[in-house]
Design a protein around this motif. Structure first.
Motif, PDB file in Angstrom:
ATOM      1  N   PHE A   6       0.826  -1.210   0.000  1.00 35.20           N
ATOM      2  CA  PHE A   6       0.000   0.000   0.000  1.00 35.20           C
ATOM      3  C   PHE A   6       0.858   1.257   0.000  1.00 35.20           C
ATOM      4  O   PHE A   6       1.858   1.340   0.709  1.00 35.20           O
ATOM      5  CB  PHE A   6      -0.911   0.015   1.229  1.00 35.20           C
ATOM      6  N   LYS A   7       0.426   2.232  -0.770  1.00 35.05           N
ATOM      7  CA  LYS A   7       1.070   3.543  -0.761  1.00 35.05           C
ATOM      8  C   LYS A   7       0.375   4.492   0.209  1.00 35.05           C
ATOM      9  O   LYS A   7       1.007   5.361   0.798  1.00 35.05           O
ATOM     10  CB  LYS A   7       1.062   4.142  -2.165  1.00 35.05           C
ATOM     11  N   SER A   8      -0.933   4.354   0.334  1.00 35.15           N
ATOM     12  CA  SER A   8      -1.705   5.237   1.212  1.00 35.15           C
ATOM     13  C   SER A   8      -2.441   4.447   2.286  1.00 35.15           C
ATOM     14  O   SER A   8      -3.444   4.895   2.808  1.00 35.15           O
ATOM     15  CB  SER A   8      -2.716   6.046   0.390  1.00 35.15           C
ATOM     16  N   GLY A   9      -1.935   3.240   2.601  1.00 35.39           N
ATOM     17  CA  GLY A   9      -2.534   2.433   3.651  1.00 35.39           C
ATOM     18  C   GLY A   9      -3.676   1.587   3.129  1.00 35.39           C
ATOM     19  O   GLY A   9      -4.198   1.794   2.034  1.00 35.39           O
ATOM     20  N   PRO A  10      -4.110   0.593   3.932  1.00 38.49           N
ATOM     21  CA  PRO A  10      -5.208  -0.288   3.511  1.00 38.49           C
ATOM     22  C   PRO A  10      -6.499   0.466   3.218  1.00 38.49           C
ATOM     23  O   PRO A  10      -7.206   0.143   2.260  1.00 38.49           O
ATOM     24  CB  PRO A  10      -5.373  -1.242   4.708  1.00 38.49           C
ATOM     25  N   ALA A  11      -6.817   1.464   4.040  1.00 34.86           N
ATOM     26  CA  ALA A  11      -8.057   2.213   3.827  1.00 34.86           C
ATOM     27  C   ALA A  11      -8.016   2.966   2.502  1.00 34.86           C
ATOM     28  O   ALA A  11      -9.018   3.013   1.766  1.00 34.86           O
ATOM     29  CB  ALA A  11      -8.290   3.177   4.988  1.00 34.86           C
ATOM     30  N   GLY A  12      -6.868   3.558   2.185  1.00 38.30           N
ATOM     31  CA  GLY A  12      -6.744   4.263   0.911  1.00 38.30           C
ATOM     32  C   GLY A  12      -6.873   3.313  -0.273  1.00 38.30           C
ATOM     33  O   GLY A  12      -7.475   3.654  -1.297  1.00 38.30           O
ATOM     34  N   TYR A  13      -6.315   2.118  -0.144  1.00 33.74           N
ATOM     35  CA  TYR A  13      -6.406   1.128  -1.216  1.00 33.74           C
ATOM     36  C   TYR A  13      -7.865   0.690  -1.408  1.00 33.74           C
ATOM     37  O   TYR A  13      -8.352   0.570  -2.539  1.00 33.74           O
ATOM     38  CB  TYR A  13      -5.533  -0.072  -0.867  1.00 33.74           C
ATOM     39  N   PHE A  14      -8.561   0.463  -0.272  1.00 34.49           N
ATOM     40  CA  PHE A  14      -9.970   0.067  -0.342  1.00 34.49           C
ATOM     41  C   PHE A  14     -10.803   1.171  -0.987  1.00 34.49           C
ATOM     42  O   PHE A  14     -11.691   0.906  -1.797  1.00 34.49           O
ATOM     43  CB  PHE A  14     -10.479  -0.242   1.074  1.00 34.49           C
ATOM     44  N   HIS A  15     -10.495   2.417  -0.636  1.00 31.19           N
ATOM     45  CA  HIS A  15     -11.197   3.548  -1.251  1.00 31.19           C
ATOM     46  C   HIS A  15     -10.977   3.559  -2.757  1.00 31.19           C
ATOM     47  O   HIS A  15     -11.903   3.837  -3.545  1.00 31.19           O
ATOM     48  CB  HIS A  15     -10.710   4.857  -0.625  1.00 31.19           C
ATOM     49  N   GLY A  16      -9.758   3.243  -3.179  1.00 28.36           N
ATOM     50  CA  GLY A  16      -9.473   3.189  -4.608  1.00 28.36           C
ATOM     51  C   GLY A  16     -10.255   2.098  -5.311  1.00 28.36           C
ATOM     52  O   GLY A  16     -10.704   2.275  -6.462  1.00 28.36           O
ATOM     53  N   MET A  17     -10.446   0.955  -4.630  1.00 26.73           N
ATOM     54  CA  MET A  17     -11.231  -0.124  -5.225  1.00 26.73           C
ATOM     55  C   MET A  17     -12.675   0.310  -5.445  1.00 26.73           C
ATOM     56  O   MET A  17     -13.276   0.024  -6.495  1.00 26.73           O
ATOM     57  CB  MET A  17     -11.183  -1.358  -4.316  1.00 26.73           C
ATOM     58  N   ILE A  18     -13.237   1.019  -4.480  1.00 26.66           N
ATOM     59  CA  ILE A  18     -14.629   1.461  -4.612  1.00 26.66           C
ATOM     60  C   ILE A  18     -14.735   2.524  -5.698  1.00 26.66           C
ATOM     61  O   ILE A  18     -15.725   2.564  -6.447  1.00 26.66           O
ATOM     62  CB  ILE A  18     -15.158   1.984  -3.265  1.00 26.66           C
ATOM     63  N   ALA A  19     -13.718   3.366  -5.816  1.00 26.76           N
ATOM     64  CA  ALA A  19     -13.723   4.359  -6.893  1.00 26.76           C
ATOM     65  C   ALA A  19     -13.700   3.664  -8.254  1.00 26.76           C
ATOM     66  O   ALA A  19     -14.385   4.089  -9.199  1.00 26.76           O
ATOM     67  CB  ALA A  19     -12.530   5.298  -6.737  1.00 26.76           C
ATOM     68  N   LYS A  20     -12.902   2.598  -8.375  1.00 26.33           N
ATOM     69  CA  LYS A  20     -12.882   1.829  -9.625  1.00 26.33           C
ATOM     70  C   LYS A  20     -14.241   1.188  -9.893  1.00 26.33           C
ATOM     71  O   LYS A  20     -14.693   1.113 -11.044  1.00 26.33           O
ATOM     72  CB  LYS A  20     -11.805   0.750  -9.556  1.00 26.33           C
ATOM     73  N   ALA A  21     -14.895   0.710  -8.830  1.00 20.68           N
ATOM     74  CA  ALA A  21     -16.207   0.101  -9.005  1.00 20.68           C
ATOM     75  C   ALA A  21     -17.207   1.113  -9.551  1.00 20.68           C
ATOM     76  O   ALA A  21     -18.016   0.800 -10.428  1.00 20.68           O
ATOM     77  CB  ALA A  21     -16.699  -0.476  -7.675  1.00 20.68           C
ATOM     78  N   LYS A  22     -17.137   2.338  -9.032  1.00 14.88           N
ATOM     79  CA  LYS A  22     -18.052   3.375  -9.515  1.00 14.88           C
ATOM     80  C   LYS A  22     -17.782   3.706 -10.981  1.00 14.88           C
ATOM     81  O   LYS A  22     -18.690   4.126 -11.709  1.00 14.88           O
ATOM     82  CB  LYS A  22     -17.911   4.625  -8.653  1.00 14.88           C
TER      83      LYS A  22
END
Length: 418
Positions: free
Chosen positions: A376-392
């Protein structure tokens, strides 16, 4: 009288002044449970002592008459005797009686003023206990500071909850779990008022803060998604992930009955969901048809993996499971606990559940937990946020990520489909 006698026997003189000894005692008295009447009596006895009485080879004895003591302290002779006994039992003085039972003493001429004979109140235990008084006073000051800080934190938590409830009312937002949360808060606040020790008060204040934060996070979700969506979702995320005894722990997301309706067609290729009977995790809580929802924006992974395999691929879920054979509902609940370890906030978790469904959100969170920290570059929470952004954006492919985890996992089993 034995404890007081032992203190007196340990006296070998001191460099401390009578005023310093008395000051240390007065500072410690409130924290020792010593009454103001006792403090006043000791203060009065110290008026008759002199600095040279406390030096090596001397003895700090004072001999005011019983009549003077009764008059100055404003008590009867009987009460004065009872008070003297209490001072002895507290280990503050020792009574040194004369052969005839009277109090008297003699000093050398004024140039030295040393006591050469005295019978009355021996104050030497006060000098011996001076370090104890200082330590008790210091601890008392720390305790008073800690209590003040804890009560300030409790006031902030109460104000936060009051503002949250006022906002709920102003925005006409209905949340069925808020009354239970408020009742839990009120009960905890009532307990707080009965505690006077910081060690016991700290966990109660922490509970108040947790309840206030839970209400505030629920309000943030309600304001983010609007009052109408909040009513439809019926408390999208659990109001109390830590399992407060007065707040129920449940989820009310409504996945569609047809799994194909939950999948976005991407690049001319359908997702890995089966086209036959719907998956058990795509049914409502009791198998009833649910109203149609907007198409989700992730691709795959729903019908190609089982809860058991998710746990094998993401073992950090296992401690939060309550059954060795988890279902999708068990997996979602475990993911809600695991998100705390990963730093995923409740609003972000709620956003994920609304965007891709709670089961797919649990799968995405499990994928994050299975990756090493250095990934992770921005931590697990940042990575998870990126996944949801990709989903959108329609770019999330959970199926491909699951296959990648299978290839890396030792002794991984073949995928199973519902």
């Amino acid at each position: 009288m034995l404890p007081a006698d032992q203190f007196a026997a340990a006296f070998n003189g001191t460099d401390a002044t009578p005023s310093a000894i008395l000051g240390a005692f007065k500072a410690a008295a409130p924290h020792m449970g010593i009454s103001a009447r006792v403090v006043h009596a000791i203060d009065w006895l110290f008026r008759f002592t002199q600095p040279q009485d406390w030096r090596d080879g001397a003895r700090p004895i004072v001999w005011p008459s019983a009549a003077l003591q009764s008059a100055d302290l404003g008590v009867t002779p009987t009460h004065a005797k009872r008070l003297n006994r209490q001072l002895t039992e507290l280990g503050l003085i020792v009574m040194k009686d004369s052969p005839n039972g009277k109090r008297y003493g003699r000093r050398l001429p004024a140039n030295t003023g040393r006591i050469i004979e005295a019978y009355g109140f021996d104050l030497s235990p006060m000098a011996v206990r001076m370090p104890e008084f200082i330590a008790i006073a210091d601890q008392g000051r720390k305790e008073r500071t800690a209590m003040a800080q804890l009560r300030r934190r409790a006031s902030i938590a109460r104000n936060s909850l009051r503002q949250t409830l006022e906002t709920y009312q102003e925005q006409a937002i209905h949340d069925p779990e808020i009354p239970a949360l408020k009742a839990a808060f009120d009960q905890t606040a009532k307990t707080l008022r009965q505690i006077e020790v910081s060690e016991r008060l700290a966990p109660v204040v922490s509970e108040l803060e947790s309840l206030a934060a839970t209400a505030r996070e629920a309000l943030e979700i309600a304001l983010t998604y609007g009052a109408s969506q909040q009513a439809d979702a019926q408390a999208t995320v659990n109001m109390s992930p830590k399992g407060h005894q007065n707040v129920p722990h449940h989820y009310n997301y409504n996945p569609t009955l047809n799994p194909l309706q939950d999948t976005v067609m991407a690049l001319g290729r359908s997702s890995a969901l089966p086209a036959t009977a719907p998956s058990p995790m795509d049914r409502g809580g009791e198998g009833r048809p649910e109203k149609a929802r907007a198409a989700r924006t992730d691709r795959g992974a729903h019908g190609t993996v089982t809860p058991d395999e998710i746990v094998r691929l993401a073992p950090r879920l296992r401690p939060y499971l309550t059954t060795p054979a988890p279902r999708w509902t068990d997996l979602v609940e475990a993911a809600d606990w695991l998100r705390h370890d990963l730093g995923v906030s409740k609003p972000l978790w709620g956003d994920a559940c609304l965007t891709i469904g709670r089961e797919r959100a649990a799968i995405a969170l499990a994928i994050v937990s299975a990756k090493p920290t250095e990934h992770f570059k921005s931590g697990p929470a940042g990575y998870f946020h990126g996944m949801i952004a990709k989903a959108k954006a329609g770019e999330l492919n959970l199926d491909r990520t699951i296959w990648a985890l299978r290839r890396k996992a030792p002794h991984s089993a073949a995928p199973q489909c519902h």
